[in-house]
Design a protein around this motif. Structure first.
Motif, PDB file in Angstrom:
ATOM      1  N   ARG A   8      59.156  -2.585  -2.925  1.00  0.00           N
ATOM      2  CA  ARG A   8      59.349  -1.012  -3.990  1.00  0.00           C
ATOM      3  C   ARG A   8      58.217  -0.863  -4.494  1.00  0.00           C
ATOM      4  O   ARG A   8      56.730   0.096  -3.979  1.00  0.00           O
ATOM      5  N   LEU A   9      57.702  -2.090  -4.781  1.00  0.00           N
ATOM      6  CA  LEU A   9      56.475  -2.459  -5.456  1.00  0.00           C
ATOM      7  C   LEU A   9      55.707  -1.772  -4.655  1.00  0.00           C
ATOM      8  O   LEU A   9      53.920  -1.908  -5.180  1.00  0.00           O
ATOM      9  N   LEU A  12      54.516   1.347  -2.522  1.00  0.00           N
ATOM     10  CA  LEU A  12      53.765   2.158  -4.214  1.00  0.00           C
ATOM     11  C   LEU A  12      52.282   1.782  -4.210  1.00  0.00           C
ATOM     12  O   LEU A  12      52.101   2.924  -4.043  1.00  0.00           O
ATOM     13  N   GLU A  13      52.341   0.497  -3.975  1.00  0.00           N
ATOM     14  CA  GLU A  13      51.067   0.292  -4.403  1.00  0.00           C
ATOM     15  C   GLU A  13      49.837   0.743  -3.555  1.00  0.00           C
ATOM     16  O   GLU A  13      49.270   1.333  -3.384  1.00  0.00           O
ATOM     17  N   CYS A  16      49.651   4.195  -3.310  1.00  0.00           N
ATOM     18  CA  CYS A  16      48.199   4.864  -4.008  1.00  0.00           C
ATOM     19  C   CYS A  16      47.337   4.578  -3.984  1.00  0.00           C
ATOM     20  O   CYS A  16      46.510   5.014  -3.880  1.00  0.00           O
ATOM     21  N   PRO A  23      50.107   5.274  -9.982  1.00  0.00           N
ATOM     22  CA  PRO A  23      51.505   5.678  -9.901  1.00  0.00           C
ATOM     23  C   PRO A  23      52.621   6.243 -10.338  1.00  0.00           C
ATOM     24  O   PRO A  23      53.276   6.553 -10.690  1.00  0.00           O
ATOM     25  N   SER A  24      52.004   6.494 -12.585  1.00  0.00           N
ATOM     26  CA  SER A  24      52.913   7.116 -13.212  1.00  0.00           C
ATOM     27  C   SER A  24      53.055   8.513 -12.152  1.00  0.00           C
ATOM     28  O   SER A  24      53.097   9.176 -12.454  1.00  0.00           O
ATOM     29  N   MET A  27      55.307   8.399  -9.356  1.00  0.00           N
ATOM     30  CA  MET A  27      57.122   8.220 -10.065  1.00  0.00           C
ATOM     31  C   MET A  27      57.071   9.281 -11.013  1.00  0.00           C
ATOM     32  O   MET A  27      58.301   9.800 -10.865  1.00  0.00           O
ATOM     33  N   LYS A  28      56.563   9.975 -11.293  1.00  0.00           N
ATOM     34  CA  LYS A  28      57.026  11.028 -12.678  1.00  0.00           C
ATOM     35  C   LYS A  28      57.026  12.774 -11.322  1.00  0.00           C
ATOM     36  O   LYS A  28      57.973  12.874 -11.794  1.00  0.00           O
ATOM     37  N   ARG A  33      57.281  11.603  -4.955  1.00  0.00           N
ATOM     38  CA  ARG A  33      57.625  10.344  -4.712  1.00  0.00           C
ATOM     39  C   ARG A  33      57.953  10.402  -3.221  1.00  0.00           C
ATOM     40  O   ARG A  33      58.214   9.656  -2.301  1.00  0.00           O
ATOM     41  N   THR A 125      70.971   7.764  -8.249  1.00  0.00           N
ATOM     42  CA  THR A 125      70.463   7.018  -6.467  1.00  0.00           C
ATOM     43  C   THR A 125      71.104   8.052  -5.807  1.00  0.00           C
ATOM     44  O   THR A 125      70.030   8.910  -5.307  1.00  0.00           O
ATOM     45  N   LYS A 131      67.301  15.179  -4.631  1.00  0.00           N
ATOM     46  CA  LYS A 131      66.099  15.917  -5.146  1.00  0.00           C
ATOM     47  C   LYS A 131      65.140  15.475  -3.919  1.00  0.00           C
ATOM     48  O   LYS A 131      64.018  16.187  -4.007  1.00  0.00           O
TER      49      LYS A 131
END
Lengths: 136, 148
Positions: A8-9, A12-13, A16, A23-24, A27-28, A33, A125, A131
Motif C-alpha cells: 500500500r505504501l 500510494l507513493e 503521489c 499523500p494526506s 487519503m482524506k 482514494r 473495509t 464508497k
C-alpha cells in the motif's frame, strides 16, 4: 517478506509522484482514494481481492474462539495447584477457584472483544469499498 | 580617482536603482553539471542528497498518511466493538483491559508498517557510529598491543 501495508505504501507513493498530490490529500478524499486504487490495482474488484481477509486474520479469530470456549475456570485451579509445590498459596488461604473464575472471565471478555473487533474491521473495509465504487 | 565599484553604484543610483553590486564579478558559467555541483557545494547542498531528501520526505508523508488512515480505521472498529459488546462485559471496569489490548494490537499493526528503508537507515547510522567510535578509540591501540 513484503506485507500488505508495504505494498500500500509503495502504491500510494507512486500515485503521489505521478499526480503531484500530497499523500494526506489522497487519503482524506474518497474520490482521490478511489482514483489511486483504480490506477494502482486496475479496478476496485481487484483491490477487494487484495483486501480480502488473509489466512492469518482468520487464524487469529479461530484462536480467540478457542480461548472463548476453553474451560479455564476448571483447568486453572488444577494447573496452579500442581505448580504451587511448596503450598504457599494454601498457606495464604487463596481461593483458587475464585481467582480462576476472575482470570477466566477476563480471558473470555478479551476473546469476545477481539472477535468483535476483527469483525468490525472487516465491516469497515467493506463499507469503504462501497464508497470507492461510487467513483468507479 | 573613483574606484570601479563606486562608479557602478553611482550609475545605478542615477538610473533610479539602489542595488548593491558585488565588488568581484561572479562567474556566470554554471551551465555544466560540474559547475552546478560547485554552486550547490558553495551553499552547502549536494545535488544527489537534495533529490534523496525529496524522496524520503514523500516516503515519510506517505507513511504518516497511511498510519493516520489505519489508526482512524482501527479506532472506528474499536468504538463499534465496544458498543456491540455493551452488557456482555461482566466486570464494572474492564475498560483498562480493552484499552491495553487495543494498544498492543495497534503497536503490532504499526510495527508492520515501518518502511524497511527507515529501519535500514537507522541500522546503517548505528553501525557507522560504532565504526567511527571504534576507529577513534584509544582502546583499539591498547587491544592491538595486547594481541602483539
Amino acid at each position: 517478506m513484503i506485507t500488505k501495508e508495504q505494498i500500500r505504501l509503495s502504491k500510494l507513493e507512486e500515485y503521489c509522484m505521478k499526480t503531484e498530490k500530497t499523500p494526506s490529500q489522497v487519503m482524506k478524499s474518497d474520490k482521490n482514494r478511489s482514483e489511486m486504487i483504480q490506477a494502482a490495482y486496475g479496478s476496485i474488484d481487484e483491490y477487494a481481492k487484495f483486501c480480502a481477509p488473509s489466512d492469518e486474520n482468520s487464524k487469529s479469530i479461530q484462536l480467540f474462539e478457542k480461548l472463548d470456549s476453553l474451560p479455564i475456570g476448571i483447568l486453572l485451579p488444577v494447573i496452579i495447584k500442581t505448580a504451587d509445590k511448596d503450598g504457599r498459596l494454601k498457606e495464604l488461604s487463596v481461593d483458587l477457584f475464585y481467582v480462576s473464575k476472575i482470570i477466566e472471565s477476563y480471558a473470555k471478555e478479551t476473546a469476545k472483544f477481539a472477535k468483535a473487533f476483527f469483525h468490525e474491521m472487516r465491516e469497515i473495509t467493506q463499507e469503504n469499498l462501497v464508497k470507492y465504487r461510487k467513483y468507479e | 580617482m573613483i574606484k570601479r565599484g563606486t562608479r557602478i553604484k553611482i550609475h545605478l543610483r542615477i538610473l533610479g536603482g539602489n542595488i548593491m553590486m558585488p565588488q568581484e564579478p561572479v562567474p556566470n558559467n554554471f551551465g555544466s553539471a560540474e559547475d552546478l555541483t560547485a554552486l550547490l557545494d558553495k551553499i552547502g547542498v549536494r545535488a544527489e542528497e537534495n533529490l534523496d531528501d525529496g524522496r524520503n520526505t514523500l516516503r515519510e508523508e506517505v507513511f504518516k498518511a497511511i498510519r493516520k488512515a489505519n489508526s482512524s480505521h482501527m479506532e472506528k472498529a474499536y468504538h463499534r466493538a465496544i458498543k456491540k459488546m455493551g452488557d456482555n462485559i461482566q466486570y464494572s471496569s474492564p475498560r483498562h483491559l480493552i484499552t491495553g489490548l487495543y494498544g498492543i494490537m495497534s503497536d503490532f499493526v504499526y510495527s508492520f508498517m515501518i518502511p524497511q528503508k527507515e529501519g535500514a537507515d537507522t541500522k546503517n547510522k548505528f553501525i557507522q557510529a560504532l565504526y567511527d567510535s571504534a576507529k577513534n578509540s584509544p582502546i583499539k591501540d591498547y587491544s592491538q598491543k595486547e594481541i602483539e
